[in-house]
Structure formats: C-alpha cells, structure tokens
Write a protein that holds these residues in place. Structure first.
Motif, short mmCIF file in Angstrom:
data_model
loop_
_atom_site.label_atom_id
_atom_site.label_comp_id
_atom_site.label_asym_id
_atom_site.label_seq_id
_atom_site.Cartn_x
_atom_site.Cartn_y
_atom_site.Cartn_z
N TYR A 54 3.99 5.41 -5.76
CA TYR A 54 3.98 5.37 -7.22
C TYR A 54 2.85 6.23 -7.78
O TYR A 54 3.04 6.92 -8.79
N GLU A 55 1.70 6.23 -7.14
CA GLU A 55 0.59 7.05 -7.64
C GLU A 55 0.91 8.53 -7.52
O GLU A 55 0.61 9.30 -8.44
N SER A 56 1.52 8.94 -6.41
CA SER A 56 1.86 10.36 -6.27
C SER A 56 2.95 10.75 -7.26
O SER A 56 2.89 11.83 -7.85
N ARG A 57 3.91 9.88 -7.47
CA ARG A 57 4.97 10.18 -8.45
C ARG A 57 4.39 10.24 -9.86
O ARG A 57 4.74 11.12 -10.64
N GLU A 99 0.83 -1.20 0.00
CA GLU A 99 0.00 0.00 0.00
C GLU A 99 0.87 1.26 0.00
O GLU A 99 0.58 2.21 -0.72
N GLU A 100 1.94 1.26 0.79
CA GLU A 100 2.85 2.41 0.80
C GLU A 100 3.46 2.62 -0.58
O GLU A 100 3.52 3.75 -1.08
N LEU A 101 3.91 1.54 -1.20
CA LEU A 101 4.51 1.66 -2.53
C LEU A 101 3.49 2.13 -3.56
O LEU A 101 3.80 2.97 -4.41
N ARG A 102 2.26 1.61 -3.45
CA ARG A 102 1.22 2.03 -4.39
C ARG A 102 0.98 3.52 -4.25
O ARG A 102 0.89 4.25 -5.25
#
Length: 124
Positions: free
Chosen positions: A86-89, A80-83
């Motif tokens: 990646y979404e913010s980036r 979830e943290e990675l998602r």
C-alpha cells in the motif's frame, strides 16, 4: 487507527505499555480458553488418571499456544507485506498526481502567456 477513530502514535511509551498490557491480557485469556477446552476433552475420557489428564491438558495448551503463535506471526508478516504494498502504491499514485498537476500548471502558464502575448499584439 485506534479505537477512538483517530491515528495514535505507536512510539510513545504510554501506547507501548497499553499495547503490551493488552497483549498480555489477550494471551492469558487465550491460554485460559485452551485450558478449559483441554479440561472438557479430558472430562469426556473418564478412564484417564489424574496424571494423564494433566499431561494431556498441558500438552494441548502448549500445542494450542504454539499454533496460535505461528498464526499470529503469519498475520504480522502478511500485514507488513500489505503495508509495504500500500505504501508503494500510494507513493506511485502521489508521484503520478504530482506530475499531472505540474503538467496542468505548465499548460495553464503557457495559455496565460499565450493570451498575454495575444493581448499585447492586439493592442498595437
């Protein structure tokens, strides 16, 4: 991505049922593996009584499943943290790309206007 190589919606009941069935089967396979390991451990201790071996087996299986559950929860949290990262980036990159395209479009329109104005001046 699903196994077929294409994105599948996870909110459909069919996929939710398939995911739940897969999780159920994986959990049972993991429990069976833990039970086999515990039985192998008890087999190496021939002095144990049957009740002691069953108690150790039960304890081992419960502990192993608790550890696995915690590992999976940690994996889900990290996913979830990675998602979110990646979404913010992705949103940031998309915004930057949109600004650059808008700037290029403005520059192109300005050049076209300049060329058009120059053409009008030269034809007089």
């Amino acid at each position: 991505m699903r196994r077929g190589g294409h994105e599948a919606p996870h909110d459909t009941p069919r996929h939710a049922l398939a995911d739940e069935a897969e999780g159920y089967l994986l959990a049972h396979a993991h429990r069976d593996q833990a039970r086999r390991e515990a039985e192998e451990l008890c087999a190496r201790m021939p002095w144990l009584t049957t009740a002691q071996a069953e108690e150790i087996t039960g304890h081992y299986v419960r502990r192993r499943l608790d550890v696995t559950r915690e590992l999976l929860r940690g994996t889900v949290r990290r996913a979830e943290e990675l998602r979110q990262e990646y979404e913010s980036r992705y949103a940031e990159l998309r915004h930057t790309l949109l600004r650059r395209h808008a700037a290029c479009a403005c520059a192109l329109l300005a050049c076209a206007g300049g060329v058009s104005a120059l053409a009008v001046l030269l034809t007089r």
